[in-house]
Design an enzyme around this catalytic site. Structure first.
Site, PDB file in Angstrom:
ATOM      1  CB  CYS A   1      -0.954  -0.001   1.198  1.00  0.00           C
ATOM      2  SG  CYS A   1      -2.191  -1.307   1.106  1.00  0.00           S
TER       3      CYS A   1
ATOM      4  CG  HIS B   1      -3.005   3.088   3.900  1.00  0.00           C
ATOM      5  ND1 HIS B   1      -3.667   3.062   2.693  1.00  0.00           N
ATOM      6  CD2 HIS B   1      -2.974   1.802   4.343  1.00  0.00           C
ATOM      7  CE1 HIS B   1      -4.009   1.817   2.411  1.00  0.00           C
ATOM      8  NE2 HIS B   1      -3.612   1.039   3.392  1.00  0.00           N
TER       9      HIS B   1
ATOM     10  CG  ASN C   1      -7.227  -0.728   2.347  1.00  0.00           C
ATOM     11  OD1 ASN C   1      -6.557   0.112   1.730  1.00  0.00           O
ATOM     12  ND2 ASN C   1      -6.668  -1.707   3.030  1.00  0.00           N
TER      13      ASN C   1
END
Length: 333
Positions: free
Chosen positions: A118, A260, A290
């Site tokens: 990520c 995040h 997400n």
């Protein structure tokens, strides 16, 4: 020479999947196992996520976002000196997905991929900034296309298997792009990155590499969300607090603080630990899920579009990724 973020854009597939629909799909595919009603939304705070269509690829999401970012600056693809595809997803093992993005976009500049879960796009920005600062490029496009819906395990035998696959139920497909241009001042003024690589087994997508090249059983997300959170809590705060100490800034000095976003409970835990004012966050998780490496640029693009930040403002990007990796980047737009 500095590298300034001059545009940020995102592209989300039109199709969506609610958390209730996720639970229904698991129940329909699992032949007996049925998740507790509303457990996905209660555990994550996610109501909906985006799903790319059957004919769409990760590169298509990146290209759509890239076109918007370039249009915002009145530029065409031939104005680019560099294109970086920074994503946890990819169209193919080879070649680099950046080539596919460039071909679809009509760009002819050098390209390469950066891959770090990520934090892939954040590391892509880090790399592009270094190349701009050293005079190897003047204008770089860093983009991502995330397609995790292709790696979600729907057929689970029991509760243990459901828990192991649970991280996949938080994920959302999406694309984003950030344009970096050389500037005499402003731009990115602080960056730092760290890793706790001993925790790499906590969350994996094992298939496709040399360990498991062809076994379809390894083509699904597997992870322990609680252990991942524990690693972040133990290692995460220091790098972010140090960034404030070294720059002499506080969170109030930033127009937005993009973090995040994995689940709402963990976002609130991290916000409280770092004492980030709630009003500085750009909360996108409940309606968009997400978005993996697209999460930070999507928040930035949302803030720019809604007027929450503008040229001259400072923004903070806080990255968290499997591996485990952490990153922080401060910039003046």
């Amino acid at each position: 020479m500095r590298a300034r973020i001059t545009a940020a854009a995102a592209h989300l597939p039109a199709a969506t999947l609610t958390s209730a629909e996720v639970e229904a799909r698991v129940a329909a595919a699992s032949g007996g196992f049925r998740p507790l009603p509303t457990i996905v939304e209660r555990m994550t705070g996610i109501r909906s996520r985006h799903v790319l269509g059957p004919g769409e690829q990760a590169s298509d999401l990146a290209v759509a976002a890239a076109r918007t970012a370039l249009a915002d600056r009145g530029l065409t693809p031939d104005a680019l000196d560099l294109l970086v595809f920074g994503s946890a997803s990819q169209d193919l093992i080879e070649p680099a997905t950046a080539h596919i993005v460039a071909a679809k976009l009509g760009a002819s500049c050098p390209v390469f991929d950066v891959k770090n879960a990520c934090n892939s796009l954040l590391n892509g920005v880090q790399t592009a900034e270094a190349l701009i600062r050293t005079g190897q490029a003047e204008r770089a496009l860093v983009c991502t296309g995330e397609s995790p819906s292709r790696a979600i395990r729907w057929n689970v035998a029991d509760r243990a298997a459901f828990v192991d696959a649970f991280a996949g139920y938080t994920l959302s497909d999406g694309g984003a792009a950030v344009l970096l241009e050389a500037a005499p001042d402003g731009g990115i003024f602080y960056r730092d990155f760290a890793a706790v690589s001993s925790a790499w087994r906590v969350g994996t997508l094992p298939g496709g590499g040399s360990m498991h090249p062809r076994d379809p059983e390894f083509t699904y997300f597997s992870g322990d969300g609680r252990r991942l959170k524990d690693v972040f809590v133990a290692a995460g705060p220091e790098i972010f607090r140090t960034a404030l100490e070294k720059t002499g800034l506080t969170w109030d000095d930033f127009a937005i603080v993009a973090v995040h976003q994995v689940t709402m409970p963990y976002l609130e835990l991290l916000r409280a630990m770092l004492e980030i004012p709630a009003g500085k966050l750009v909360v996108t998780l409940p309606e968009h899920g997400n978005l993996a490496s697209a999460s930070l640029p999507f928040q930035l693009a949302t803030a720019l579009r809604t007027g929450r930040c503008r040229p001259g403002d400072r923004v903070a990007l806080l990255g968290l990724a499997g591996g485990v990796s952490l990153g922080v980047l401060f910039a003046e737009l």
